[in-house]
Scaffold this active site. Structure first.
Site, PDB file in Angstrom:
ATOM      1  N   ASP A  74      37.105  44.367   9.547  1.00  0.00           N
ATOM      2  CA  ASP A  74      36.544  43.046   9.719  1.00  0.00           C
ATOM      3  C   ASP A  74      35.070  43.222   9.348  1.00  0.00           C
ATOM      4  OD1 ASP A  74      36.388  40.396  10.849  1.00  0.00           O
ATOM      5  OD2 ASP A  74      35.340  41.313  12.540  1.00  0.00           O
ATOM      6  N   ASP A 121      36.109  43.877  15.829  1.00  0.00           N
ATOM      7  CA  ASP A 121      35.264  43.929  17.021  1.00  0.00           C
ATOM      8  C   ASP A 121      35.893  43.152  18.166  1.00  0.00           C
ATOM      9  OD1 ASP A 121      34.962  41.409  16.051  1.00  0.00           O
ATOM     10  OD2 ASP A 121      32.776  41.367  16.153  1.00  0.00           O
ATOM     11  N   ASP A 152      40.036  38.589  16.345  1.00  0.00           N
ATOM     12  CA  ASP A 152      40.941  39.324  15.461  1.00  0.00           C
ATOM     13  C   ASP A 152      42.097  40.026  16.183  1.00  0.00           C
ATOM     14  OD1 ASP A 152      39.181  41.223  16.395  1.00  0.00           O
ATOM     15  OD2 ASP A 152      38.162  41.468  14.477  1.00  0.00           O
TER      16      ASP A 152
HETATM   17  P1  ADP Z   1      34.300  37.725  10.244  1.00  0.00           P
HETATM   18  O1  ADP Z   1      35.604  37.768   9.561  1.00  0.00           O
HETATM   19  O2  ADP Z   1      33.201  38.092   9.299  1.00  0.00           O
HETATM   20  O3  ADP Z   1      34.240  38.517  11.505  1.00  0.00           O
HETATM   21  P2  ADP Z   1      34.803  35.188  11.615  1.00  0.00           P
HETATM   22  O4  ADP Z   1      36.234  35.026  11.238  1.00  0.00           O
HETATM   23  O5  ADP Z   1      34.491  35.519  13.018  1.00  0.00           O
HETATM   24  O6  ADP Z   1      34.036  36.199  10.626  1.00  0.00           O
HETATM   25  O7  ADP Z   1      34.046  33.856  11.251  1.00  0.00           O
HETATM   26  C1  ADP Z   1      34.102  33.369   9.917  1.00  0.00           C
HETATM   27  C2  ADP Z   1      33.121  32.276   9.654  1.00  0.00           C
HETATM   28  O8  ADP Z   1      33.389  31.152  10.508  1.00  0.00           O
HETATM   29  C3  ADP Z   1      31.698  32.648   9.930  1.00  0.00           C
HETATM   30  O9  ADP Z   1      31.103  33.285   8.817  1.00  0.00           O
HETATM   31  C4  ADP Z   1      31.075  31.270  10.192  1.00  0.00           C
HETATM   32  O10 ADP Z   1      30.796  30.641   8.990  1.00  0.00           O
HETATM   33  C5  ADP Z   1      32.186  30.520  10.901  1.00  0.00           C
HETATM   34  N1  ADP Z   1      32.071  30.619  12.346  1.00  0.00           N
HETATM   35  C6  ADP Z   1      32.887  31.295  13.190  1.00  0.00           C
HETATM   36  N2  ADP Z   1      32.505  31.153  14.468  1.00  0.00           N
HETATM   37  C7  ADP Z   1      31.384  30.395  14.448  1.00  0.00           C
HETATM   38  C8  ADP Z   1      30.487  29.900  15.446  1.00  0.00           C
HETATM   39  N3  ADP Z   1      30.643  30.184  16.751  1.00  0.00           N
HETATM   40  N4  ADP Z   1      29.458  29.148  15.045  1.00  0.00           N
HETATM   41  C9  ADP Z   1      29.274  28.879  13.745  1.00  0.00           C
HETATM   42  N5  ADP Z   1      30.070  29.305  12.766  1.00  0.00           N
HETATM   43  C10 ADP Z   1      31.115  30.051  13.096  1.00  0.00           C
HETATM   44 MG    MG Z   2      34.670  38.992  13.518  1.00  0.00          MG
END
Ligand code: ADP
Ligand code: MG
Length: 629
Positions: free
Chosen positions: A330, A523, A527
């Site tokens: 991730d 993390d 996920d």
């Molecule tokens: P990653 O796969 O990099 O861990 P996530 O799946 O957690 O990322 O989140 C993907 C995207 O969704 C983030 O890059 C952001 O654009 C949006 N996002 C997720 N959670 C939030 C939040 N709490 N506030 C704002 N944007 C969010």
């Molecule tokens: Mg993440």
């Protein structure tokens, strides 16, 4: 040493003394055979009665061919063989075989005890008491009796008994028991602290946020205690092997005892010679070295990992890690720090402060790293505004009602979903868009930095034989690609929702090579499904994240990606040691078996072969515990 082992040691010593005395007495006085039999029976029973009892117990439970049974018939055979015409008595041998068998058992107990101790000592995080404040007095109580919301006091030198938030005081906490690393963590008012850390300096007062049973320390202890339950293929193989092998050996021994005398013409004359060979055969064939050393090796490997702050939930996962062919990461919080900084604010309908203010409010309850950074960018977030109906959309963002207006904060997917006309941004970084009542209000650019050891982690994984490294992220393509390039990842897939990540993992699982496994590293923030789907799910930064501890197969106490390469290396070495033991034990056994069948091995040699192999195998197994990183 455990009490059992100590008692056994006393019995072994007593039997040895009796044996020596008997040898001396036997020389000076001419006893009849029957008297000798009864005299030798004393040390024999002193040292071996429990082996016979075990064998009997196992037969009654339907498990006829146990190693106790092998030892039992071999030694009883040796005791009575002297009564056959033309045979030499083998009393001494009978006692000796039992004696050595028990020495081996003691040895194995000690080795296992050692690995267990080193797991639990390093995990010495179980707090005994908590100092709770009640009615203005500080009471020392069992941590189980403290409720959520109560205030506890942690003095310097004490273990933090349960999870909570500091309400007064500041200190540095030693997290070595949890993470394997001794870098202290500074905490002050408002910071979360996790049970299992040791308070190094100041007195802190903290408000309990989780009952003892659900606190980090309890969860980890539970996990450690069950670590050896998941059985690896190798261990299951050994059990199956022993189940087939032992009866085969017994039939072989019967054949050695009866067939040659039958064909020799004079059965009685040669039977005793062949019977003693058959008994020797039985002693050699005892599979204890295998049955004992393989699980012990895995156990030691798990112990070694936990010293480094890596908890492996079972030998099966250690085995799977040793075969890792694809490692999927991730991005946010795993390869990158997950600590975003606001680098630009581009409002459309309001001023910058107002935009940050709204974003911080909506993110008030989110645990996502993005949320934390937006809250940090607007530090006066706790004002009189009302925030209601908060709804977090995984992989997209958050929606909430702030002072009666519906505010959405997230990526372009979220904006598209509500039909807001978002504007692109020329800046690189993660773009967080904001819409108020469906009308676009501007965006905030934030950026994250890769962790210091991410690059090294990827390189080391390659060096350990991992063929493919992949990054999956919900973030923008541009950001993802620049990170992937910087770290030297083989593949990266961006703009994914949590469900898309599962799809990608399925695809990668289908593409992996035969005999290789796929590990996913996350993390623990949204996920969990992917962690569960992968062959091995690795969660990092477990201090404080229950979801991660529960969903993962391997838990890294801190959030260093380099630990992944380390655990793969530990896994590979552990497997190599287990293999060495299997090959070595089987090779020596086969050699001595052949010698025994031809009458070239004496019962003495057989005992040394059996116990010697076992001792060496156990010593080798403990090498898995003391591997250096
Ligand atoms: P990653 O796969 O990099 O861990 P996530 O799946 O957690 O990322 O989140 C993907 C995207 O969704 C983030 O890059 C952001 O654009 C949006 N996002 C997720 N959670 C939030 C939040 N709490 N506030 C704002 N944007 C969010
Ligand atoms: Mg993440």
């Amino acid at each position: 040493m455990e009490q059992d082992a100590r008692r056994k040691l006393v019995r072994v010593a007593l039997a040895a003394v009796l044996l020596v005395v008997l040898k001396i007495v036997e020389k000076s006085l001419a006893f009849p055979m029957l008297a000798l039999f009864f005299l030798y029976l004393v040390p024999y029973l002193v040292v071996g009665y429990d082996v016979l009892a075990e064998a009997w117990e196992e037969i009654r439970e339907g498990e006829v061919f146990s190693e106790d049974f092998l030892m039992g018939i071999a030694t009883i055979g040796a005791l009575v063989i002297g009564f056959l015409p033309g045979a030499e008595p083998e009393f001494t041998e009978a006692v000796f075989v039992m004696l050595f068998f028990q020495v081996g058992e003691i040895f194995e107990d000690m080795a296992e005890d050692n690995s267990r101790k080193s797991i639990t000592r390093l995990m010495d995080i179980r707090p005994d008491t908590a100092n709770v404040e009640r009615d203005g007095k500080v009471l020392v109580v069992d941590p189980n009796e403290v409720a959520v919301g109560e205030t506890i006091v942690v003095k310097p030198g004490e273990k933090v008994p349960m999870d909570g938030v500091v309400v007064e005081g500041a200190s540095s906490l030693d997290t070595v028991a949890l993470t394997g690393e001794s870098a202290p963590r500074e905490v002050s008012v408002g910071d979360s602290v996790y049970s299992g850390c040791v308070n190094q300096r100041g007195l802190i007062r903290m408000k309990v946020s989780k009952v003892f049973g659900e606190s980090t320390a309890s969860k980890i202890l539970e996990l450690v205690e069950h670590a050896s339950e998941g059985k690896s293929h190798s261990e299951r193989f050994i059990t199956r092997f022993a189940r087939i092998y032992t009866p085969v050996v017994v039939v072989g021994a019967l054949a050695v005892a009866f067939l040659p005398p039958l064909f020799s013409g004079d059965f009685l004359a040669s039977f005793s010679t062949w019977l003693i060979r058959a008994l020797t055969f039985l002693v050699v064939s005892c599979p204890c070295a295998l049955v004992i050393s393989v699980p012990l090796t895995f156990f030691s490997g798990i112990g070694c990992a936990s010293k480094q702050g890596i908890l492996v939930k079972g030998s099966n996962y250690l085995e799977a890690l040793s075969q890792a062919g694809i490692v999927v990461f991730d991005k946010t919080g795993t390869l990158t720090k997950g600590v975003f900084e606001v680098t630009a604010v581009h409002p459309s309908e309001m001023d910058e402060t107002q935009l940050l203010h709204l974003a911080a409010h909506v993110e008030r309850y989110s645990t996502h790293p993005i949320a934390a950074s937006l809250r940090a960018a607007y530090p006066h977030e706790a004002d009189s505004c009302t925030v209601e109906d908060v709804e977090e959309v995984a992989g997209q963002g958050v929606r909430a009602t702030v002072n009666g207006r519906v505010v959405c904060v997230g990526n372009t997917k979220l904006m598209d979903a509500i039909g807001a006309q978002w504007k692109p941004c020329e800046k690189t970084g993660t773009i967080i868009h904001v819409a108020v009542d469906g009308i676009y209000a501007g965006h905030i650019v934030i950026s994250d930095a890769v962790k210091g050891d991410s690059k090294e982690a990827i390189q080391n994984l390659k060096a350990e034989g991992v063929r493919k490294t992949v990054m999956l992220t919900g973030d923008r393509k541009e950001v993802a690609e620049s990170v992937a390039k910087e770290l030297g990842l083989d593949e990266c897939h961006a703009e994914l929702l949590p469900a898309d990540k599962v799809d990608w993992v399925e695809k990668l699982l289908a593409s992996k090579e035969q005999g290789r496994t796929l590990a996913f590293v996350g993390d623990g923030i949204n996920d969990a499904p992917v962690l569960a789907r992968a062959d091995v799910g690795i969660a990092m930064g477990a201090m404080g994240s229950d979801a991660a501890i529960d969903a993962a197969d391997v838990v890294l106490m801190d959030d260093k990606p380099s630990k992944i390469a380390l655990v793969v290396r530990i896994a590979r070495r552990t497997l190599a040691i287990a293999k060495e033991n299997v090959v070595f034990a089987i090779a020596v056994k086969v050699a001595v078996l052949v010698l025994a069948a031809f009458g070239l091995a004496t019962m003495w040699m057989a005992v040394f072969a059996d116990v010697g192999v076992m001792v060496l195998a156990v010593l080798n197994a403990t090498r898995a515990l003391n591997q250096k990183g």
